[in-house]
Design a protein around this motif. Structure first.
Motif, PDB file in Angstrom:
ATOM      1  N   MET A 164       0.867  -1.240  -0.094  1.00 35.73           N
ATOM      2  CA  MET A 164      -0.030  -0.093   0.086  1.00 35.73           C
ATOM      3  C   MET A 164       0.922   1.294   0.076  1.00 35.73           C
ATOM      4  O   MET A 164       2.089   1.200   0.598  1.00 35.73           O
ATOM      5  N   ALA A 165       0.462   2.312  -0.617  1.00 35.89           N
ATOM      6  CA  ALA A 165       0.961   3.619  -0.476  1.00 35.89           C
ATOM      7  C   ALA A 165      -0.188   4.693  -0.516  1.00 35.89           C
ATOM      8  O   ALA A 165      -1.130   4.613  -1.266  1.00 35.89           O
ATOM      9  N   TYR A 166       0.167   5.773   0.087  1.00 37.80           N
ATOM     10  CA  TYR A 166      -0.620   7.012   0.188  1.00 37.80           C
ATOM     11  C   TYR A 166       0.197   8.355   0.603  1.00 37.80           C
ATOM     12  O   TYR A 166       1.193   8.083   1.172  1.00 37.80           O
ATOM     13  N   PRO A 167      -0.350   9.395   0.182  1.00 34.25           N
ATOM     14  CA  PRO A 167       0.459  10.580   0.580  1.00 34.25           C
ATOM     15  C   PRO A 167       0.155  10.924   2.043  1.00 34.25           C
ATOM     16  O   PRO A 167      -0.875  10.909   2.496  1.00 34.25           O
ATOM     17  N   LEU A 168       1.095  11.516   2.551  1.00 32.73           N
ATOM     18  CA  LEU A 168       1.190  12.255   4.014  1.00 32.73           C
ATOM     19  C   LEU A 168       1.444  13.641   3.673  1.00 32.73           C
ATOM     20  O   LEU A 168       1.939  14.245   2.511  1.00 32.73           O
ATOM     21  N   PRO A 169       1.107  14.717   4.666  1.00 27.06           N
ATOM     22  CA  PRO A 169       1.258  15.937   4.441  1.00 27.06           C
ATOM     23  C   PRO A 169       2.927  16.442   4.343  1.00 27.06           C
ATOM     24  O   PRO A 169       3.497  15.344   4.564  1.00 27.06           O
ATOM     25  N   ASP A 170       3.084  17.478   3.575  1.00 25.65           N
ATOM     26  CA  ASP A 170       4.554  17.822   3.449  1.00 25.65           C
ATOM     27  C   ASP A 170       5.206  17.189   2.375  1.00 25.65           C
ATOM     28  O   ASP A 170       6.450  16.786   2.595  1.00 25.65           O
ATOM     29  N   ASP A 171       4.402  16.795   1.672  1.00 28.66           N
ATOM     30  CA  ASP A 171       5.101  15.861   0.318  1.00 28.66           C
ATOM     31  C   ASP A 171       5.731  14.670   0.755  1.00 28.66           C
ATOM     32  O   ASP A 171       6.984  14.446   0.467  1.00 28.66           O
ATOM     33  N   ARG A 172       5.134  13.641   1.419  1.00 33.18           N
ATOM     34  CA  ARG A 172       5.753  12.438   2.369  1.00 33.18           C
ATOM     35  C   ARG A 172       4.637  11.237   1.642  1.00 33.18           C
ATOM     36  O   ARG A 172       3.665  11.497   1.277  1.00 33.18           O
ATOM     37  N   THR A 173       5.292  10.060   1.806  1.00 35.11           N
ATOM     38  CA  THR A 173       4.452   8.976   1.232  1.00 35.11           C
ATOM     39  C   THR A 173       4.718   7.985   2.703  1.00 35.11           C
ATOM     40  O   THR A 173       5.691   7.605   3.000  1.00 35.11           O
ATOM     41  N   ARG A 174       3.533   7.340   2.786  1.00 36.92           N
ATOM     42  CA  ARG A 174       3.577   6.104   3.714  1.00 36.92           C
ATOM     43  C   ARG A 174       3.448   4.952   2.901  1.00 36.92           C
ATOM     44  O   ARG A 174       2.515   4.819   1.951  1.00 36.92           O
ATOM     45  N   CYS A 175       4.347   4.111   2.876  1.00 36.31           N
ATOM     46  CA  CYS A 175       4.203   2.784   2.306  1.00 36.31           C
ATOM     47  C   CYS A 175       4.169   1.594   3.362  1.00 36.31           C
ATOM     48  O   CYS A 175       4.866   1.543   4.299  1.00 36.31           O
TER      49      CYS A 175
END
Length: 423
Positions: free
Chosen positions: A213-224
């Motif tokens: 899974m991948a989705y965006p977090l604030p401040d141009d970050r990605t959770r994987c």
């Protein structure tokens, strides 16, 4: 030994405890909020808020704080092939609701915003270990026994809210049970600098290695998140971690734009054990379980934190119409809460577990079945809408046996086109 007094004592200040304290404090109740840890540990979980939770957070004043801290709007949850090809897209915008989107932010920021929204009637104390429950002469729970260091004291209250997590001490002390079952895999969580390829969605890839899974977090970050075996990276050195990242991108080509960032961040990974359970009873006279003290689900469908927020909101609704100074009325309200809420918890548990089985299977047959179910749902506009609605937290319309046959393609869904009205 000293004794303190409150209308309610809430044990635990994760999302469930903070939400309960916020909801009860808004009723004008004097709430003692007790937390054993001196500070909140950083954990990569509970980062996606569903539309149903957004309505509640707006009511409490926490939503605007999240938006001011640049929470990211997520419009879709999409199941994809390893190369990125779309299998099933759940578009929250089609719900036609006032807030038809999800929000993502770090767990600690969500806690901060809830904490900042606590009414003035909530007294929050950290570093407090709750050791026992205090009973009245008739056996009703009437408070807790707690300690700060070697100093022990009682907190007497009209009722107790146990928000002390999966291993809840209060659940055991009050005679309620839950039987956590571990999934046969774990989730590796890593935060990457830079945005993902899809900036407004949760992307879930069905792969030979399981769920990614991948989705965006604030401040141009990605959770994987990457599904792994329990010992897959045990004692892995830097060279082994680099090879593992290369193998992951080879198995999931859609992650190629993240490859370099994954290599750089893999040393800061977290490994999460994944559980499922729900307590068949969440109430005893004078005490109620909320959040992970009562239930736990696979993180795939982002239901755990959202169900906890719903617990708190529903609990306050049942208590709002009673005289909380009268134990008999409080207990009647708790019983009414349980009667309504346990069915909802069970439905969420079943939905989340079925989704987890469909998306995390590593066998060829399991993946083929999962893809068939996803494709069958994608072909039916009605089923797509129903599944999206169930995930949203706005309500629950469980799939019927006929719906399962429609998903498998055994029967044609002759109602596939129209959307049902949003409740």
């Amino acid at each position: 030994m000293t004794t303190r007094y409150a209308d309610a004592v809430v044990c635990g200040s994760g999302v469930a405890g903070l939400a309960a304290a916020c909801a009860l404090g808004r009723l004008g109740l004097d709430v003692a909020l007790l937390e054993k840890t001196p500070r909140q540990p950083l954990v990569p979980k509970g980062e996606v808020l569903q539309p149903g939770s957004l309505h509640i957070l707006a009511e409490w004043g926490a939503l605007s704080a999240l938006e001011e801290r640049r929470a990211v709007r997520l419009n879709r949850l999409v199941a994809r092939q390893p190369d990125g090809a779309e299998l099933l897209a759940m578009d929250f915008g089609l719900l036609g609701d006032e807030r038809s989107w999800m929000l993502s932010h770090t767990y600690e920021t969500i806690l901060d915003c809830l904490g900042d929204s606590l009414p003035g009637t909530v007294r929050w104390q950290r570093g407090v270990l709750v050791n026992d429950i205090v009973n009245d002469t008739d056996g009703r729970v009437a408070g807790v026994r707690a300690a700060v260091g070697r100093s022990e004291f009682d907190v007497r209250a009209r009722f107790v809210v146990a928000a002390d997590g999966m291993s809840s001490r209060l659940r055991k002390l009050s005679g309620m049970t839950a039987a956590p079952v571990a999934y046969g895999h774990r989730l590796l969580a890593v935060e990457l600098p830079g945005p993902p390829a899809a900036a407004d969605e949760v992307s879930a890839y069905i792969t030979g290695r399981g769920l990614v899974m991948a989705y965006p977090l604030p401040d141009d970050r990605t959770r994987c998140y990457v599904q792994v075996a329990a010992d897959e990276l045990r004692n892995a050195d830097a060279a082994r971690l680099r090879r593992w990242c290369d193998e992951l991108v080879e198995d999931v080509p859609a992650l190629a734009p993240l490859a370099r960032r994954l290599q750089d961040a893999i040393g800061r990974r977290h490994l999460l054990k994944v559980w499922r359970y729900w307590a068949p009873s969440v109430v005893r006279p004078g005490i109620v379980l909320v959040g992970e003290a009562a239930h736990g689900v696979h993180p795939l469908a982002a239901q755990g934190m959202n169900t906890a927020i719903g617990d708190a909101h529903a609990l306050a609704a049942h208590l709002s119409a009673v005289d909380t100074q009268k134990s008999v009325e409080v207990d009647r309200a708790l019983e009414s809460y349980e009667e309504q809420r346990v069915d909802r918890i069970r439905d969420i548990h079943v939905m989340s577990h079925r989704a987890a089985r469909m998306m995390t299977s590593t066998s060829r047959g399991g993946r083929l079945l999962g893809k068939r179910l996803l494709s069958g749902t994608a072909r039916s506009r009605r089923l797509r809408h129903q599944l999206t609605y169930n995930l949203s937290g706005l309500g629950m319309r469980p799939l019927s046996v006929l719906d399962r046959l429609f998903q498998l393609g055994v029967l044609p869904d002759r109602r596939a086109q129209p959307f049902p009205a949003t409740e």
